[in-house]
Write a protein that holds these residues in place. Structure first.
Motif, PDB file in Angstrom:
ATOM      1  N   THR A 203       3.352   6.720   9.233  1.00 43.85           N
ATOM      2  CA  THR A 203       1.870   6.571   8.719  1.00 43.85           C
ATOM      3  C   THR A 203       1.449   5.058   8.816  1.00 43.85           C
ATOM      4  OG1 THR A 203       3.065   5.979   6.595  1.00 43.85           O
ATOM      5  CG2 THR A 203       2.518   8.259   6.734  1.00 43.85           C
TER       6      THR A 203
ATOM      7  N   PRO B 278       0.735  -1.230  -0.118  1.00 37.71           N
ATOM      8  CA  PRO B 278       0.018   0.013  -0.175  1.00 37.71           C
ATOM      9  C   PRO B 278       0.905   0.896   0.050  1.00 37.71           C
ATOM     10  CG  PRO B 278      -0.030  -1.170   2.122  1.00 37.71           C
ATOM     11  CD  PRO B 278       0.492  -2.128   1.183  1.00 37.71           C
ATOM     12  N   ALA B 279       0.480   2.148  -0.761  1.00 36.43           N
ATOM     13  CA  ALA B 279       1.343   3.532  -0.832  1.00 36.43           C
ATOM     14  C   ALA B 279       1.143   4.172   0.510  1.00 36.43           C
ATOM     15  CB  ALA B 279       0.578   4.162  -2.090  1.00 36.43           C
ATOM     16  N   ARG B 280       0.234   4.136   1.199  1.00 35.66           N
ATOM     17  CA  ARG B 280       0.171   4.868   2.519  1.00 35.66           C
ATOM     18  C   ARG B 280       1.366   4.491   3.499  1.00 35.66           C
ATOM     19  NH1 ARG B 280      -1.874   2.257   6.538  1.00 35.66           N
ATOM     20  NH2 ARG B 280      -2.983   0.294   5.976  1.00 35.66           N
ATOM     21  N   LEU B 281       1.713   3.401   3.281  1.00 34.48           N
ATOM     22  CA  LEU B 281       2.781   2.784   4.246  1.00 34.48           C
ATOM     23  C   LEU B 281       4.435   3.048   3.416  1.00 34.48           C
ATOM     24  CD1 LEU B 281       1.234  -0.595   5.547  1.00 34.48           C
ATOM     25  CD2 LEU B 281       1.356   1.525   6.785  1.00 34.48           C
TER      26      LEU B 281
END
Length: 382
Positions: free
Chosen positions: A352, A309-312
């Motif tokens: 994040t 996932p991009a958020r991580l």
């Protein structure tokens, strides 16, 4: 040197072939077998002995065939064709040979496991030594008693895949799972799977004998599988075959972003590399280059290919940068100090990561701090 002809009297052989009663022929068979076993044999003598044994194996009287099977059950002098013939005989004759005879090929034993029924399977499972060819057949075709006996056999060589098959076939059979649990050495993937299947008593044994922490067993029991799996890798001292372990977790659907984040934050870089390589479908050496030696864009490229996932990504970037900025100093408790510093630096950077992951890493840092304090106290009191 004594020979078969001089050691075995003509009267013995005539009694074996033409004896009126089964008892007479059985007595002659027993005497002949003992003499064959005890007498040094030339090549010609061996041929003569083999023919005598074939006569015994063809005798209509069970007593005669049993005299052969029991007396020469551990002898290499029994011709293989005779052993295979007797292996199909009644159980009082076949079982002694199946238990001990060294003349069977591994392929012979594997075929008997496949076709011979549960009693013969059990006899083979209890042999003094079992190769992977035989244990593979037992894992696939064996009944519960035979599989449990083979797994309990310290001299049975099991492939990791065979143990996985055993657990898949007998996941609700306590006797089989216990036999697997009590093996001296278990592959990581087997221990990780087994501890989710067994009851309290076997779980206690795994904790005591397979470097599985009590916290791990408890977490696995209640379903906290990601935390437990990382701790299993930690307890195992970085798996000897990290590639296979990562592949196993991927097959089980448990090679997740959360798992990889928790692992890398504890300094398990090799596990992280193989995990990303597995998810991305990229060879490990290329994955290593993109993580460590391909500039600032390398990690992002392989990260995105792995479908993480991009958020991580910022959290993984921070962990990799922290890892590169640190080195082992080679002193006492080196790994513990490295992990402690890694976690401290990772957790003080903007995050994040999910709250549950951060909480887990904070717990791990507290645990390492406690272990470090205990180590210092032990040194001071020494």
């Amino acid at each position: 040197m004594a020979t078969t002809r001089s050691a075995l009297t003509e009267e013995d052989i005539r009694t074996l072939v033409r004896g009126v009663s089964a008892d007479e022929r059985a007595a002659a068979a027993y005497k002949l077998c003992r003499t064959i076993e005890a007498t040094p044999l030339s090549d010609q003598d061996r041929e003569t002995a083999a023919e005598i044994l074939r006569v015994m194996a063809a005798d209509a009287a069970e007593l005669v065939r049993r005299a052969l099977a029991v007396t020469l059950k551990e002898s290499p002098l029994v011709p293989r064709d005779v052993a295979l013939k007797l292996a199909r005989d009644v159980e009082t004759i076949s079982l002694p040979l199946l238990n001990f005879s060294p003349v069977f090929l591994d392929s012979d034993l594997a075929d008997i496991v496949r076709l011979g029924g549960p009693v013969r399977q059990l006899a083979i499972a209890r042999r003094p030594r079992l190769s992977r060819t035989v244990t593979d057949s037992i894992a696939e075709h064996g009944g519960e008693r035979a599989v449990a006996a083979a797994c309990a056999n310290d001299n049975a060589d099991f492939a990791e895949s065979a143990l996985q098959q055993v657990m898949a076939r007998f996941e609700t059979h306590e006797k089989v799972l216990a036999a697997v649990a009590y093996r001296n050495v278990l592959p990581l993937s087997v221990a990780e799977k087994l501890v989710t299947l067994v009851g309290d008593q076997l779980r206690d044994h795994l904790i005591a004998h397979h470097a599985v922490a009590a916290e791990l067993a408890l977490n696995l029991a209640v379903g906290a599988t990601e935390r437990a799996t990382v701790d299993l890798v930690d307890q195992a001292g970085r798996a000897a075959d990290v590639k296979a372990f990562a592949a196993h977790l991927s097959d089980e659907g448990r090679l997740t972003a959360s798992l990889l984040l928790r692992a890398i934050a504890q300094g398990h870089m090799t596990f992280f590399e193989w995990g990303v390589a597995e998810l991305a479908g990229v060879p490990h050496h290329r994955t290593w280059l993109m993580i460590h030696d391909a500039g600032p864009l390398g990690l992002r490229a392989i990260y995105e290919r792995a479908g993480l996932p991009a958020r991580l990504f910022p959290a993984f970037r921070a962990a990799v940068d922290t890892y590169h900025a640190m080195e082992y100093d080679g002193g006492a408790r080196d790994l513990e100090r490295f992990q402690q510093h890694m976690l401290e630096r990772f957790l003080t950077q903007p995050q994040t990561a999910a709250r549950e992951d951060v909480d887990y890493l904070l717990d791990k840092m507290d645990q390492l701090s406690g272990e470090a304090r205990s180590g210092i106290s032990a040194v001071e009191s020494a």
